[in-house]
Design an enzyme around this catalytic site. Sequence first.
Site, PDB file in Angstrom:
ATOM      1  N   TYR A  78       7.033  -0.165   8.495  1.00  0.00           N
ATOM      2  CA  TYR A  78       6.337   1.105   8.256  1.00  0.00           C
ATOM      3  C   TYR A  78       7.346   2.208   7.937  1.00  0.00           C
ATOM      4  CZ  TYR A  78       4.036   5.495   9.470  1.00  0.00           C
ATOM      5  OH  TYR A  78       3.572   6.794   9.457  1.00  0.00           O
ATOM      6  N   ASN A  84       0.831  -1.218   0.000  1.00  0.00           N
ATOM      7  CA  ASN A  84       0.000   0.000   0.000  1.00  0.00           C
ATOM      8  C   ASN A  84       0.860   1.261   0.000  1.00  0.00           C
ATOM      9  OD1 ASN A  84      -2.657   1.075  -0.036  1.00  0.00           O
ATOM     10  ND2 ASN A  84      -2.424   1.648   2.109  1.00  0.00           N
ATOM     11  N   THR A 136       7.568  10.453   8.244  1.00  0.00           N
ATOM     12  CA  THR A 136       7.417  10.154   9.675  1.00  0.00           C
ATOM     13  C   THR A 136       8.756  10.140  10.386  1.00  0.00           C
ATOM     14  OG1 THR A 136       6.882   8.357  11.215  1.00  0.00           O
ATOM     15  CG2 THR A 136       7.357   7.717   8.978  1.00  0.00           C
TER      16      THR A 136
HETATM   17  N1  LIG Z   1      -0.951   9.624  12.980  1.00  0.00           N
HETATM   18  C1  LIG Z   1       0.331   9.882  13.187  1.00  0.00           C
HETATM   19  O1  LIG Z   1       0.778  10.096  14.315  1.00  0.00           O
HETATM   20  C2  LIG Z   1       1.300   9.930  12.031  1.00  0.00           C
HETATM   21  C3  LIG Z   1       2.644  10.217  12.292  1.00  0.00           C
HETATM   22  C4  LIG Z   1       3.529  10.285  11.219  1.00  0.00           C
HETATM   23  C5  LIG Z   1       3.075  10.088   9.932  1.00  0.00           C
HETATM   24  N2  LIG Z   1       1.762   9.800   9.716  1.00  0.00           N
HETATM   25  C6  LIG Z   1       1.314   9.602   8.341  1.00  0.00           C
HETATM   26  O2  LIG Z   1       0.270  10.527   8.073  1.00  0.00           O
HETATM   27  C7  LIG Z   1      -0.672   9.966   7.165  1.00  0.00           C
HETATM   28  C8  LIG Z   1      -2.072  10.084   7.731  1.00  0.00           C
HETATM   29  O3  LIG Z   1      -2.123   9.418   8.981  1.00  0.00           O
HETATM   30  P1  LIG Z   1      -3.518   9.306   9.770  1.00  0.00           P
HETATM   31  O4  LIG Z   1      -3.176   9.063  11.190  1.00  0.00           O
HETATM   32  O5  LIG Z   1      -4.384  10.423   9.381  1.00  0.00           O
HETATM   33  O6  LIG Z   1      -4.057   7.943   9.160  1.00  0.00           O
HETATM   34  P2  LIG Z   1      -5.576   7.528   8.772  1.00  0.00           P
HETATM   35  O7  LIG Z   1      -5.582   6.052   8.684  1.00  0.00           O
HETATM   36  O8  LIG Z   1      -6.551   8.195   9.669  1.00  0.00           O
HETATM   37  O9  LIG Z   1      -5.748   8.159   7.324  1.00  0.00           O
HETATM   38  C9  LIG Z   1      -5.251   7.533   6.166  1.00  0.00           C
HETATM   39  C10 LIG Z   1      -6.363   7.544   5.137  1.00  0.00           C
HETATM   40  O10 LIG Z   1      -5.858   6.983   3.925  1.00  0.00           O
HETATM   41  C11 LIG Z   1      -6.856   6.123   3.382  1.00  0.00           C
HETATM   42  N3  LIG Z   1      -6.126   5.139   2.563  1.00  0.00           N
HETATM   43  C12 LIG Z   1      -5.191   4.250   2.972  1.00  0.00           C
HETATM   44  N4  LIG Z   1      -4.727   3.539   1.926  1.00  0.00           N
HETATM   45  C13 LIG Z   1      -5.385   4.000   0.825  1.00  0.00           C
HETATM   46  C14 LIG Z   1      -5.358   3.663  -0.558  1.00  0.00           C
HETATM   47  N5  LIG Z   1      -4.568   2.681  -1.024  1.00  0.00           N
HETATM   48  N6  LIG Z   1      -6.157   4.347  -1.412  1.00  0.00           N
HETATM   49  C15 LIG Z   1      -6.990   5.322  -0.956  1.00  0.00           C
HETATM   50  N7  LIG Z   1      -7.058   5.680   0.338  1.00  0.00           N
HETATM   51  C16 LIG Z   1      -6.282   5.023   1.221  1.00  0.00           C
HETATM   52  C17 LIG Z   1      -7.569   5.542   4.579  1.00  0.00           C
HETATM   53  O11 LIG Z   1      -8.872   5.098   4.274  1.00  0.00           O
HETATM   54  C18 LIG Z   1      -7.573   6.714   5.541  1.00  0.00           C
HETATM   55  O12 LIG Z   1      -8.736   7.501   5.403  1.00  0.00           O
HETATM   56  C19 LIG Z   1      -0.211   8.547   6.904  1.00  0.00           C
HETATM   57  O13 LIG Z   1       0.508   8.530   5.701  1.00  0.00           O
HETATM   58  C20 LIG Z   1       0.706   8.249   8.075  1.00  0.00           C
HETATM   59  O14 LIG Z   1       1.687   7.321   7.730  1.00  0.00           O
HETATM   60  C21 LIG Z   1       0.859   9.730  10.731  1.00  0.00           C
HETATM   61  O1  LIG Z   2      -2.248   1.139  24.146  1.00  0.00           O
HETATM   62  C1  LIG Z   2      -1.138   1.677  23.978  1.00  0.00           C
HETATM   63  C2  LIG Z   2      -0.805   2.382  22.784  1.00  0.00           C
HETATM   64  C3  LIG Z   2       0.467   2.908  22.686  1.00  0.00           C
HETATM   65  N1  LIG Z   2       1.362   2.792  23.683  1.00  0.00           N
HETATM   66  C4  LIG Z   2       2.689   3.374  23.567  1.00  0.00           C
HETATM   67  O2  LIG Z   2       2.525   4.760  23.342  1.00  0.00           O
HETATM   68  C5  LIG Z   2       3.535   5.248  22.465  1.00  0.00           C
HETATM   69  C6  LIG Z   2       2.873   5.937  21.290  1.00  0.00           C
HETATM   70  O3  LIG Z   2       2.237   4.928  20.507  1.00  0.00           O
HETATM   71  P1  LIG Z   2       1.251   5.271  19.305  1.00  0.00           P
HETATM   72  O4  LIG Z   2       0.764   3.969  18.757  1.00  0.00           O
HETATM   73  O5  LIG Z   2       0.277   6.285  19.738  1.00  0.00           O
HETATM   74  O6  LIG Z   2       2.191   5.990  18.260  1.00  0.00           O
HETATM   75  P2  LIG Z   2       3.537   5.480  17.592  1.00  0.00           P
HETATM   76  O7  LIG Z   2       4.646   6.261  18.241  1.00  0.00           O
HETATM   77  O8  LIG Z   2       3.693   4.024  17.558  1.00  0.00           O
HETATM   78  O9  LIG Z   2       3.255   5.842  16.072  1.00  0.00           O
HETATM   79  C7  LIG Z   2       3.106   7.142  15.597  1.00  0.00           C
HETATM   80  O10 LIG Z   2       4.348   7.640  15.287  1.00  0.00           O
HETATM   81  C8  LIG Z   2       5.036   6.810  14.418  1.00  0.00           C
HETATM   82  C9  LIG Z   2       6.407   7.352  14.337  1.00  0.00           C
HETATM   83  O11 LIG Z   2       7.147   6.734  15.345  1.00  0.00           O
HETATM   84  C10 LIG Z   2       4.312   6.667  13.106  1.00  0.00           C
HETATM   85  O12 LIG Z   2       4.538   7.754  12.264  1.00  0.00           O
HETATM   86  C11 LIG Z   2       2.849   6.394  13.265  1.00  0.00           C
HETATM   87  O13 LIG Z   2       2.160   6.683  12.076  1.00  0.00           O
HETATM   88  C12 LIG Z   2       2.237   7.158  14.348  1.00  0.00           C
HETATM   89  O14 LIG Z   2       1.004   6.594  14.643  1.00  0.00           O
HETATM   90  C13 LIG Z   2       4.369   4.036  22.054  1.00  0.00           C
HETATM   91  O15 LIG Z   2       5.500   3.986  22.849  1.00  0.00           O
HETATM   92  C14 LIG Z   2       3.468   2.853  22.374  1.00  0.00           C
HETATM   93  O16 LIG Z   2       4.172   1.686  22.720  1.00  0.00           O
HETATM   94  C15 LIG Z   2       1.033   2.116  24.851  1.00  0.00           C
HETATM   95  O17 LIG Z   2       1.861   2.001  25.756  1.00  0.00           O
HETATM   96  N2  LIG Z   2      -0.204   1.580  24.957  1.00  0.00           N
END
Ligand SMILES: NC(=O)c1ccc[n+]([C@@H]2O[C@H](COP(=O)([O-])OP(=O)(O)OC[C@H]3O[C@@H](n4cnc5c(N)ncnc54)[C@H](O)[C@@H]3O)[C@@H](O)[C@H]2O)c1
Ligand SMILES: O=c1ccn([C@@H]2O[C@H](COP(=O)(O)OP(=O)(O)O[C@H]3O[C@H](CO)[C@H](O)[C@H](O)[C@H]3O)[C@@H](O)[C@H]2O)c(=O)[nH]1
Length: 327
Positions: A140, A91, A116
């Site tokens: 990822y 994806n 990220t």
């Molecule tokens: N949430 C975070 O903390 C975080 C941190 C760093 C980077 N990111 C990046 O930011 C972006 C958005 O994250 P989010 O938390 O909003 O995620 P999210 O899952 O809420 O949003 C992603 C959206 O993309 C759509 N999608 C996924 N694959 C698709 C495809 N093949 N075609 C069409 N639509 C598709 C999903 O339906 C969803 O609505 C992602 O690329 C993620 O890797 C997120």
């Molecule tokens: O139920 C939970 C959920 C999370 N955590 C901890 O909380 C921290 C934050 O976890 P999240 O799952 O909220 O976020 P991540 O740091 O794993 O991931 C986020 O940051 C990443 C970069 O490290 C990616 O970009 C990803 O898309 C984004 O969701 C981590 O240490 C995780 O182990 C817990 O202890 N318990």
Amino acid sequence: MRVLVTGGAGYIGSHTARKLAAAGHEVVIFDNLLYGHRSAAGKIPLVVEDLIDRDKLTATLLENKIEAVIHFAAFAQVGESVTNPSIYYNNNICGTISLLDAMRAADVGRIVFSSTCATYGIPASSPIDETFPQAPINPYGFSKLAIEHALQDYSQAYGIAYAALRYFNAAGASPQGDIGEDHTPESHLIPVVLQVALGQRKAISIFGTDYPTEDGTCVRDYIHVDDLADAHLLAMEKITPENSLQLNLGTGRGSSVQEIVEACREVTGHEIPTELSPRRAGDPPALVANPSLARKILDWQPKYLDVRETIETAWRWHQSHPQGFAD
Ligand SMILES: NC(=O)c1ccc[n+]([C@@H]2O[C@H](COP(=O)([O-])OP(=O)(O)OC[C@H]3O[C@@H](n4cnc5c(N)ncnc54)[C@H](O)[C@@H]3O)[C@@H](O)[C@H]2O)c1
Ligand SMILES: O=c1ccn([C@@H]2O[C@H](COP(=O)(O)OP(=O)(O)O[C@H]3O[C@H](CO)[C@H](O)[C@H](O)[C@H]3O)[C@@H](O)[C@H]2O)c(=O)[nH]1
């Protein structure tokens, strides 16, 4: 500008799409709704298709005379990427290459990409600036780093202008209270803790208490989704084929898992029981941004520097939408 927002029915994408529209841009959302929500798109036109369909993408770009793409669509759960890497490589990499080739076919020369902090792996020190080596420790992070390389190559060969925005942990909800974070299943720390406060879960599992951090739990930099959205608008306007950007987006402040639970207790007034669990595969101990470059280059000022204020916006959303978008 006329802007296509992929993943615009998802969490960060929907906040950014609304901000773009409010700023006077013409926005179209492209989302397969696998994780997104129709109602998160609001009144913004939504094309429900998958990135892998390059012809559909090309047609959407041409029909709407798109000038810039903001690309959020991807899978984004670190733990899941370790247990099921195939869907991440397919994806996140194949989907994005399909998009870049559709952009070439439709002559669209500008893209802002969701990268990220996971591309940095386990950094040698903290905070992390953009010169740190990118050495992911989970699929990822690898999938996002591969696209950063592809963007550099496409930019050089085909003149595409790009920004790779390396976000740290997105958190919070729209201050207007109408949209927020709603993932099924939810894996992110703050919404899961707030689900405990709402009585939807019994306790929050703390994944690992033996990390080399002050209290033994993982440290992350929680950046408000509204501040992230601002940075996308600024980056989209700033980039040129000669001046692409790679920028860290964070607050520069770290919070441990324990500190987040404590902050959620303060904000919600609920007890929030915890249970200690083993480490989750693929988690680096600490990821905190040095956001100086983004502040300087984009003239970007995050508004939410106190994680309690970020949690307050999330709590308002979860209280008013206990079942999320319910679609
Ligand atoms: N949430 C975070 O903390 C975080 C941190 C760093 C980077 N990111 C990046 O930011 C972006 C958005 O994250 P989010 O938390 O909003 O995620 P999210 O899952 O809420 O949003 C992603 C959206 O993309 C759509 N999608 C996924 N694959 C698709 C495809 N093949 N075609 C069409 N639509 C598709 C999903 O339906 C969803 O609505 C992602 O690329 C993620 O890797 C997120
Ligand atoms: O139920 C939970 C959920 C999370 N955590 C901890 O909380 C921290 C934050 O976890 P999240 O799952 O909220 O976020 P991540 O740091 O794993 O991931 C986020 O940051 C990443 C970069 O490290 C990616 O970009 C990803 O898309 C984004 O969701 C981590 O240490 C995780 O182990 C817990 O202890 N318990």
